[in-house]
Design a protein around this motif. Structure first.
Motif, PDB file in Angstrom:
ATOM      1  N   VAL A   1       0.759   5.658   7.677  1.00  0.00           N
ATOM      2  CA  VAL A   1       1.730   4.686   8.188  1.00  0.00           C
ATOM      3  C   VAL A   1       2.795   5.397   9.018  1.00  0.00           C
ATOM      4  CG1 VAL A   1       3.580   3.085   7.510  1.00  0.00           C
ATOM      5  CG2 VAL A   1       1.343   2.976   6.377  1.00  0.00           C
ATOM      6  N   ALA A   2       3.265   6.543   8.534  1.00  0.00           N
ATOM      7  CA  ALA A   2       4.269   7.310   9.278  1.00  0.00           C
ATOM      8  C   ALA A   2       3.692   7.847  10.585  1.00  0.00           C
ATOM      9  CB  ALA A   2       4.789   8.449   8.415  1.00  0.00           C
ATOM     10  N   ASP A   3       2.431   8.284  10.561  1.00  0.00           N
ATOM     11  CA  ASP A   3       1.814   8.808  11.782  1.00  0.00           C
ATOM     12  C   ASP A   3       1.791   7.759  12.894  1.00  0.00           C
ATOM     13  OD1 ASP A   3       1.363  11.283  10.687  1.00  0.00           O
ATOM     14  OD2 ASP A   3      -0.761  10.944  10.231  1.00  0.00           O
ATOM     15  N   TYR A   4       1.668   6.490  12.511  1.00  0.00           N
ATOM     16  CA  TYR A   4       1.634   5.410  13.510  1.00  0.00           C
ATOM     17  C   TYR A   4       2.995   4.746  13.690  1.00  0.00           C
ATOM     18  CZ  TYR A   4      -3.366   5.788  14.131  1.00  0.00           C
ATOM     19  OH  TYR A   4      -4.617   6.262  14.463  1.00  0.00           O
ATOM     20  N   GLY A   5       4.017   5.273  13.036  1.00  0.00           N
ATOM     21  CA  GLY A   5       5.369   4.754  13.216  1.00  0.00           C
ATOM     22  C   GLY A   5       5.536   3.313  12.753  1.00  0.00           C
ATOM     23  N   LEU A   6       4.865   2.955  11.677  1.00  0.00           N
ATOM     24  CA  LEU A   6       4.853   1.559  11.217  1.00  0.00           C
ATOM     25  C   LEU A   6       5.646   1.340   9.932  1.00  0.00           C
ATOM     26  CD1 LEU A   6       1.103   0.764  11.936  1.00  0.00           C
ATOM     27  CD2 LEU A   6       3.072  -0.234  13.107  1.00  0.00           C
ATOM     28  N   GLN A   7       6.561   2.242   9.621  1.00  0.00           N
ATOM     29  CA  GLN A   7       7.302   2.116   8.363  1.00  0.00           C
ATOM     30  C   GLN A   7       8.071   0.810   8.264  1.00  0.00           C
ATOM     31  OE1 GLN A   7       7.268   4.714  10.484  1.00  0.00           O
ATOM     32  NE2 GLN A   7       7.736   6.659   9.471  1.00  0.00           N
ATOM     33  N   ASP A   8       8.469   0.229   9.404  1.00  0.00           N
ATOM     34  CA  ASP A   8       9.235  -1.017   9.383  1.00  0.00           C
ATOM     35  C   ASP A   8       8.345  -2.258   9.257  1.00  0.00           C
ATOM     36  OD1 ASP A   8      11.582   0.399   9.660  1.00  0.00           O
ATOM     37  OD2 ASP A   8      11.635   0.204  11.846  1.00  0.00           O
ATOM     38  N   ARG A   9       7.041  -2.089   9.427  1.00  0.00           N
ATOM     39  CA  ARG A   9       6.144  -3.247   9.383  1.00  0.00           C
ATOM     40  C   ARG A   9       5.158  -3.206   8.225  1.00  0.00           C
ATOM     41  NH1 ARG A   9       2.808  -4.333  14.324  1.00  0.00           N
ATOM     42  NH2 ARG A   9       2.339  -6.166  13.052  1.00  0.00           N
ATOM     43  N   VAL A  10       4.780  -2.015   7.783  1.00  0.00           N
ATOM     44  CA  VAL A  10       3.815  -1.878   6.694  1.00  0.00           C
ATOM     45  C   VAL A  10       4.541  -1.349   5.461  1.00  0.00           C
ATOM     46  CG1 VAL A  10       1.684  -0.798   5.908  1.00  0.00           C
ATOM     47  CG2 VAL A  10       1.926  -1.464   8.311  1.00  0.00           C
ATOM     48  N   MET A  11       4.631  -2.187   4.439  1.00  0.00           N
ATOM     49  CA  MET A  11       5.303  -1.826   3.203  1.00  0.00           C
ATOM     50  C   MET A  11       4.252  -1.470   2.144  1.00  0.00           C
ATOM     51  SD  MET A  11       8.483  -2.291   3.999  1.00  0.00           S
ATOM     52  CE  MET A  11       8.121  -1.871   5.703  1.00  0.00           C
ATOM     53  N   LEU A  12       4.376  -0.307   1.535  1.00  0.00           N
ATOM     54  CA  LEU A  12       3.414   0.156   0.542  1.00  0.00           C
ATOM     55  C   LEU A  12       3.933  -0.114  -0.868  1.00  0.00           C
ATOM     56  CD1 LEU A  12       2.537   3.581   2.196  1.00  0.00           C
ATOM     57  CD2 LEU A  12       1.191   1.472   2.274  1.00  0.00           C
ATOM     58  N   HIS A  13       3.037  -0.571  -1.727  1.00  0.00           N
ATOM     59  CA  HIS A  13       3.397  -0.906  -3.105  1.00  0.00           C
ATOM     60  C   HIS A  13       2.365  -0.291  -4.050  1.00  0.00           C
ATOM     61  CE1 HIS A  13       6.029  -4.189  -1.539  1.00  0.00           C
ATOM     62  NE2 HIS A  13       5.072  -4.296  -0.641  1.00  0.00           N
ATOM     63  N   ARG A  14       2.834   0.401  -5.072  1.00  0.00           N
ATOM     64  CA  ARG A  14       1.923   0.908  -6.088  1.00  0.00           C
ATOM     65  C   ARG A  14       1.876  -0.092  -7.244  1.00  0.00           C
ATOM     66  NH1 ARG A  14       2.480   4.310 -10.836  1.00  0.00           N
ATOM     67  NH2 ARG A  14       0.372   4.983 -11.440  1.00  0.00           N
ATOM     68  N   GLY A  15       0.670  -0.524  -7.579  1.00  0.00           N
ATOM     69  CA  GLY A  15       0.532  -1.458  -8.680  1.00  0.00           C
ATOM     70  C   GLY A  15      -0.857  -2.045  -8.745  1.00  0.00           C
ATOM     71  N   ASP A  16      -1.067  -2.904  -9.721  1.00  0.00           N
ATOM     72  CA  ASP A  16      -2.371  -3.499  -9.990  1.00  0.00           C
ATOM     73  C   ASP A  16      -2.493  -4.829  -9.257  1.00  0.00           C
ATOM     74  OD1 ASP A  16      -4.819  -4.138 -11.018  1.00  0.00           O
ATOM     75  OD2 ASP A  16      -4.134  -4.474 -13.067  1.00  0.00           O
ATOM     76  N   LEU A  17      -3.204  -4.829  -8.139  1.00  0.00           N
ATOM     77  CA  LEU A  17      -3.447  -6.030  -7.329  1.00  0.00           C
ATOM     78  C   LEU A  17      -2.133  -6.731  -6.993  1.00  0.00           C
ATOM     79  CD1 LEU A  17      -6.754  -7.378  -8.963  1.00  0.00           C
ATOM     80  CD2 LEU A  17      -6.480  -5.869  -6.972  1.00  0.00           C
ATOM     81  N   PHE A  18      -1.949  -7.971  -7.445  1.00  0.00           N
ATOM     82  CA  PHE A  18      -0.792  -8.782  -7.048  1.00  0.00           C
ATOM     83  C   PHE A  18       0.472  -8.480  -7.857  1.00  0.00           C
ATOM     84  CE2 PHE A  18      -4.629 -11.260  -6.128  1.00  0.00           C
ATOM     85  CZ  PHE A  18      -4.433 -11.587  -4.795  1.00  0.00           C
ATOM     86  N   ALA A  19       0.369  -7.637  -8.885  1.00  0.00           N
ATOM     87  CA  ALA A  19       1.480  -7.435  -9.824  1.00  0.00           C
ATOM     88  C   ALA A  19       2.792  -7.043  -9.162  1.00  0.00           C
ATOM     89  CB  ALA A  19       1.080  -6.396 -10.876  1.00  0.00           C
ATOM     90  N   PRO A  20       2.808  -6.156  -8.146  1.00  0.00           N
ATOM     91  CA  PRO A  20       4.105  -5.762  -7.589  1.00  0.00           C
ATOM     92  C   PRO A  20       4.690  -6.723  -6.556  1.00  0.00           C
ATOM     93  CG  PRO A  20       2.351  -4.405  -6.657  1.00  0.00           C
ATOM     94  CD  PRO A  20       1.705  -5.354  -7.595  1.00  0.00           C
ATOM     95  N   LEU A  21       4.049  -7.875  -6.335  1.00  0.00           N
ATOM     96  CA  LEU A  21       4.427  -8.740  -5.211  1.00  0.00           C
ATOM     97  C   LEU A  21       5.220  -9.975  -5.604  1.00  0.00           C
ATOM     98  CD1 LEU A  21       0.967  -8.555  -3.427  1.00  0.00           C
ATOM     99  CD2 LEU A  21       3.018  -7.219  -2.892  1.00  0.00           C
ATOM    100  N   GLY A  22       5.387 -10.228  -6.869  1.00  0.00           N
ATOM    101  CA  GLY A  22       6.098 -11.430  -7.292  1.00  0.00           C
ATOM    102  C   GLY A  22       5.355 -12.683  -6.862  1.00  0.00           C
ATOM    103  N   ASP A  23       6.103 -13.648  -6.309  1.00  0.00           N
ATOM    104  CA  ASP A  23       5.506 -14.924  -5.886  1.00  0.00           C
ATOM    105  C   ASP A  23       5.301 -15.003  -4.372  1.00  0.00           C
ATOM    106  OD1 ASP A  23       5.491 -15.895  -8.511  1.00  0.00           O
ATOM    107  OD2 ASP A  23       7.581 -16.535  -8.356  1.00  0.00           O
ATOM    108  N   LYS A  24       5.335 -13.906  -3.701  1.00  0.00           N
ATOM    109  CA  LYS A  24       5.215 -13.907  -2.244  1.00  0.00           C
ATOM    110  C   LYS A  24       3.874 -14.470  -1.802  1.00  0.00           C
ATOM    111  CE  LYS A  24       6.070 -10.964   1.786  1.00  0.00           C
ATOM    112  NZ  LYS A  24       6.475  -9.623   2.242  1.00  0.00           N
ATOM    113  N   ARG A  25       3.888 -15.203  -0.672  1.00  0.00           N
ATOM    114  CA  ARG A  25       2.677 -15.812  -0.125  1.00  0.00           C
ATOM    115  C   ARG A  25       2.350 -15.224   1.249  1.00  0.00           C
ATOM    116  NH1 ARG A  25       0.691 -20.641  -2.411  1.00  0.00           N
ATOM    117  NH2 ARG A  25       1.877 -21.302  -4.253  1.00  0.00           N
ATOM    118  N   TYR A  26       1.065 -15.281   1.592  1.00  0.00           N
ATOM    119  CA  TYR A  26       0.585 -14.631   2.808  1.00  0.00           C
ATOM    120  C   TYR A  26      -0.304 -15.568   3.616  1.00  0.00           C
ATOM    121  CZ  TYR A  26       2.213 -10.538   0.282  1.00  0.00           C
ATOM    122  OH  TYR A  26       2.999  -9.646  -0.405  1.00  0.00           O
ATOM    123  N   ASP A  27      -0.279 -15.363   4.931  1.00  0.00           N
ATOM    124  CA  ASP A  27      -1.185 -16.107   5.814  1.00  0.00           C
ATOM    125  C   ASP A  27      -2.601 -15.550   5.733  1.00  0.00           C
ATOM    126  OD1 ASP A  27       0.977 -17.683   6.985  1.00  0.00           O
ATOM    127  OD2 ASP A  27       1.578 -15.800   7.950  1.00  0.00           O
TER     128      ASP A  27
END
Length: 320
Positions: free
Chosen positions: A198-224
């Motif tokens: 992500v850093a190599d492509y300069g995408l730190q502001d657009r790609v957020m990394l989360h460590r966890g089991d599938l949906f667990a670290p995301l709360g109730d967030k929804r995606y397109d």
């Protein structure tokens, strides 16, 4: 009767053959590719990590040694190789034969959709068909046969489950130029590799990394859009993995007894994380018969790529 053990000399027979090459016998890039192909076939190597045959793998290793993009091989195919370069190429061919590690680990690089990504033993070597599908089935361009999401620019949030090296999240950032992308993996080591890419492509502001089991670290967030390339190798397949694949993290392969353990969890939880018009794009390898038997009422759309049939499905939020 005592078991006969092969001597180190016999075990390194293939590597020894490489040392027998005399100066001037191999001259051009094509010469080294031909030589490598012969050694790879002789050693009965497995090719499943970004290259699908010995010719493509040989060309990949030659290009990497010479700091050339794979697309440049044809341009320089008949160019002469220096003595120093020749030694480096032969050493790499010998290492591939002797170690049986995936070529990508030997050079710490893999290409997806012509883009380079860093890889090492902390992550599975990326070879997902989803990369091609992001180009071919999204955006509504005239050359796309059936866009799954017609207006790629309108996509605001994308989730990449089991991100590994982060390559699919990065490719998604190109397909969906206005989207924020969350990328999740249970492995701390995988997240470290993904962060580098992500850093190599300069995408730190657009790609957020989360460590966890599938949906667990995301709360109730929804995606397109949710994309997922989860572990899907069943117990029988796991036991039969070739030596090259056994060099990769077992966690990235192990899909449980029938291969559907993680896939089933994704299907059961995905709807509450999708917007009403969203959908799930998921790679499952050869688990299609098992999945259709387990979910006979589900309306999966099975997609094809250049090298696969029915190994990736699309399902709309409303059909989950």
């Amino acid at each position: 009767m005592a078991k006969r053990v092969k001597s180190p000399a016999k075990r390194s027979r293939a590597a020894s053959k490489l040392a027998e090459v005399r100066p001037g016998e191999l001259v051009t890039l094509l010469d080294f590719v031909r030589f490598a192909v012969s050694r790879f076939v002789e050693a009965k190597l497995t090719f499943a990590h970004g290259t699908t045959d010995p010719v493509a793998e040989a060309a990949f290793l030659v290009c990497e040694t010479l700091h050339l993009h794979p697309d440049q091989f044809d341009t320089f195919a008949t160019a002469r190789v220096t003595a120093r370069e020749a030694k480096s190429i032969l050493d790499l061919i010998a290492l591939r034969v002797a170690s049986r590690k995936p070529a990508a680990y030997l050079v710490n690089k893999i290409y997806m959709r012509s883009l380079p990504f860093h890889v090492d033993e902390r992550v599975i070597v990326p070879r997902s068909y989803i990369g091609e599908l992001l180009d071919s089935h999204f955006g509504g361009r005239d050359d796309q046969p059936a866009a799954l999401i017609e207006n790629a620019s309108a996509v605001e949030n994308v989730l990449d489950l089991c991100t590994g090296s982060g390559c699919l999240a990065i490719l998604a950032s190109r397909t969906f130029p206005n989207a924020k992308i969350d990328a999740v993996d249970i492995s701390r080591e995988a997240i470290e590799v993904a962060a580098r890419n992500v850093a190599d492509y300069g995408l730190q502001d657009r790609v957020m990394l989360h460590r966890g089991d599938l949906f667990a670290p995301l709360g109730d967030k929804r995606y397109d859009l949710i994309i997922a390339n989860p572990p899907y190798v069943d117990a029988e397949g796991l036991a039969a993995l070739p030596r090259e694949c056994r060099a990769e993290p077992k966690l990235a392969f192990d899909g449980g007894a029938d291969g559907l353990e993680v896939i089933g969890r994704i299907l059961s939880e995905a709807r509450r994380h999708l917007t009403p018009e969203g959908g799930l794009l998921c790679e499952i390898g050869r688990c299609r018969p098992a999945l259709e038997a387990a979910c006979p009422e589900s309306e999966f759309l099975w997609l094809e790529t250049e090298d696969s049939q029915g190994e990736v499905f699309w399902i709309r939020a409303a059909d989950l």
